[in-house]
Scaffold this motif. Sequence first.
Motif, PDB file in Angstrom:
ATOM      1  N   ALA A  52       0.979  -1.289  -0.184  1.00  0.00           N
ATOM      2  CA  ALA A  52       0.030  -0.073  -0.058  1.00  0.00           C
ATOM      3  C   ALA A  52       1.007   1.234   0.058  1.00  0.00           C
ATOM      4  CB  ALA A  52      -0.796   0.027   1.135  1.00  0.00           C
ATOM      5  N   LEU A  53       1.910   1.263   0.473  1.00  0.00           N
ATOM      6  CA  LEU A  53       2.942   2.278   0.850  1.00  0.00           C
ATOM      7  C   LEU A  53       3.432   2.560  -0.531  1.00  0.00           C
ATOM      8  CD1 LEU A  53       4.433   4.441   2.563  1.00  0.00           C
ATOM      9  CD2 LEU A  53       6.003   2.778   3.094  1.00  0.00           C
ATOM     10  N   GLY A  54       3.797   1.378  -1.614  1.00  0.00           N
ATOM     11  CA  GLY A  54       4.403   1.635  -2.607  1.00  0.00           C
ATOM     12  C   GLY A  54       3.467   2.551  -3.640  1.00  0.00           C
ATOM     13  N   GLY A  55       2.227   1.942  -3.536  1.00  0.00           N
ATOM     14  CA  GLY A  55       1.186   2.383  -4.334  1.00  0.00           C
ATOM     15  C   GLY A  55       0.969   3.970  -4.041  1.00  0.00           C
ATOM     16  N   GLU A  56       0.883   4.163  -2.738  1.00  0.00           N
ATOM     17  CA  GLU A  56       0.692   5.568  -2.290  1.00  0.00           C
ATOM     18  C   GLU A  56       1.605   6.518  -2.797  1.00  0.00           C
ATOM     19  OE1 GLU A  56      -1.437   8.672  -1.299  1.00  0.00           O
ATOM     20  OE2 GLU A  56      -2.039   7.002  -1.387  1.00  0.00           O
ATOM     21  N   LEU A  57       3.115   5.975  -2.678  1.00  0.00           N
ATOM     22  CA  LEU A  57       4.221   6.968  -3.291  1.00  0.00           C
ATOM     23  C   LEU A  57       4.290   6.883  -4.685  1.00  0.00           C
ATOM     24  CD1 LEU A  57       7.201   5.362  -1.042  1.00  0.00           C
ATOM     25  CD2 LEU A  57       6.045   7.697  -0.722  1.00  0.00           C
ATOM     26  N   ILE A  58       3.896   6.042  -5.382  1.00  0.00           N
ATOM     27  CA  ILE A  58       3.598   6.180  -6.916  1.00  0.00           C
ATOM     28  C   ILE A  58       2.476   7.415  -6.923  1.00  0.00           C
ATOM     29  CG2 ILE A  58       2.741   5.320  -9.177  1.00  0.00           C
ATOM     30  CD1 ILE A  58       4.075   2.628  -7.767  1.00  0.00           C
ATOM     31  N   CYS A 106      10.565   2.995 -12.292  1.00  0.00           N
ATOM     32  CA  CYS A 106      11.731   2.681 -11.504  1.00  0.00           C
ATOM     33  C   CYS A 106      11.009   2.342 -10.050  1.00  0.00           C
ATOM     34  CB  CYS A 106      12.309   3.956 -11.329  1.00  0.00           C
ATOM     35  SG  CYS A 106      13.715   3.938 -13.027  1.00  0.00           S
ATOM     36  N   LEU A 107      10.088   3.266  -9.552  1.00  0.00           N
ATOM     37  CA  LEU A 107       9.563   2.865  -8.367  1.00  0.00           C
ATOM     38  C   LEU A 107       8.862   1.620  -8.265  1.00  0.00           C
ATOM     39  CD1 LEU A 107       9.295   4.553  -5.623  1.00  0.00           C
ATOM     40  CD2 LEU A 107       7.488   5.668  -6.319  1.00  0.00           C
ATOM     41  N   THR A 108       7.881   1.521  -9.343  1.00  0.00           N
ATOM     42  CA  THR A 108       7.254   0.292  -9.004  1.00  0.00           C
ATOM     43  C   THR A 108       8.248  -0.915  -9.111  1.00  0.00           C
ATOM     44  OG1 THR A 108       5.521   1.362 -10.539  1.00  0.00           O
ATOM     45  CG2 THR A 108       5.711  -0.976 -10.486  1.00  0.00           C
ATOM     46  N   ARG A 109       9.398  -0.851  -9.820  1.00  0.00           N
ATOM     47  CA  ARG A 109      10.453  -2.219  -9.673  1.00  0.00           C
ATOM     48  C   ARG A 109      11.093  -2.229  -8.390  1.00  0.00           C
ATOM     49  NH1 ARG A 109      12.797  -2.338 -15.771  1.00  0.00           N
ATOM     50  NH2 ARG A 109      10.948  -2.916 -16.961  1.00  0.00           N
ATOM     51  N   VAL A 110      11.106  -1.136  -7.840  1.00  0.00           N
ATOM     52  CA  VAL A 110      11.944  -0.934  -6.627  1.00  0.00           C
ATOM     53  C   VAL A 110      10.969  -1.699  -5.219  1.00  0.00           C
ATOM     54  CG1 VAL A 110      12.766   0.335  -4.846  1.00  0.00           C
ATOM     55  CG2 VAL A 110      13.466   1.044  -6.924  1.00  0.00           C
ATOM     56  N   VAL A 111       9.656  -1.342  -5.425  1.00  0.00           N
ATOM     57  CA  VAL A 111       8.767  -1.774  -4.606  1.00  0.00           C
ATOM     58  C   VAL A 111       8.519  -3.395  -4.792  1.00  0.00           C
ATOM     59  CG1 VAL A 111       6.314  -1.853  -3.845  1.00  0.00           C
ATOM     60  CG2 VAL A 111       7.758   0.301  -4.109  1.00  0.00           C
ATOM     61  N   GLY A 112       8.402  -3.437  -5.894  1.00  0.00           N
ATOM     62  CA  GLY A 112       8.223  -5.163  -6.531  1.00  0.00           C
ATOM     63  C   GLY A 112       9.626  -5.855  -5.918  1.00  0.00           C
TER      64      GLY A 112
END
Length: 124
Positions: A52-58, A106-112
């Motif tokens: 959820a944090l990754g989605g919110e950061l995006i 990039c952010l999506t890949r880092v969270v993944g």
Amino acid sequence: VHIGAYLAELFRGGIASIPKGEIEAAESLGLRRRAVFRLIILPRAWWIVLPALGGELINILKATSLASAITVIDLVGAANTIRSETFRVYEPLLAVAAIYLLLTICLTRVVGALERSHVRKMRA
């Protein structure tokens, strides 16, 4: 302002989701409250909150493009300045779109990658 409250609620929910038995077990082993929080609660809550944090950061990253509407110079504001000086309409906006796409990927890949590394650790 509402983003901070939403993130605080994400972490509160992650912390509240830790079973009381784990906390009691750590305390029965003689760990102090701070150590229990730092060593038991916080790491578990982090992995629970991460998706959820990754989605919110995006979403926050994408929302920065709206900052130019309130005269904050960001990527979109810089693109508008370039458009007004060079009379090129599409190139600056396409460049901004490419930058936002690259940052989001990039952010999506880092969270993944963080999520996958956690899954691998849990299986081992």
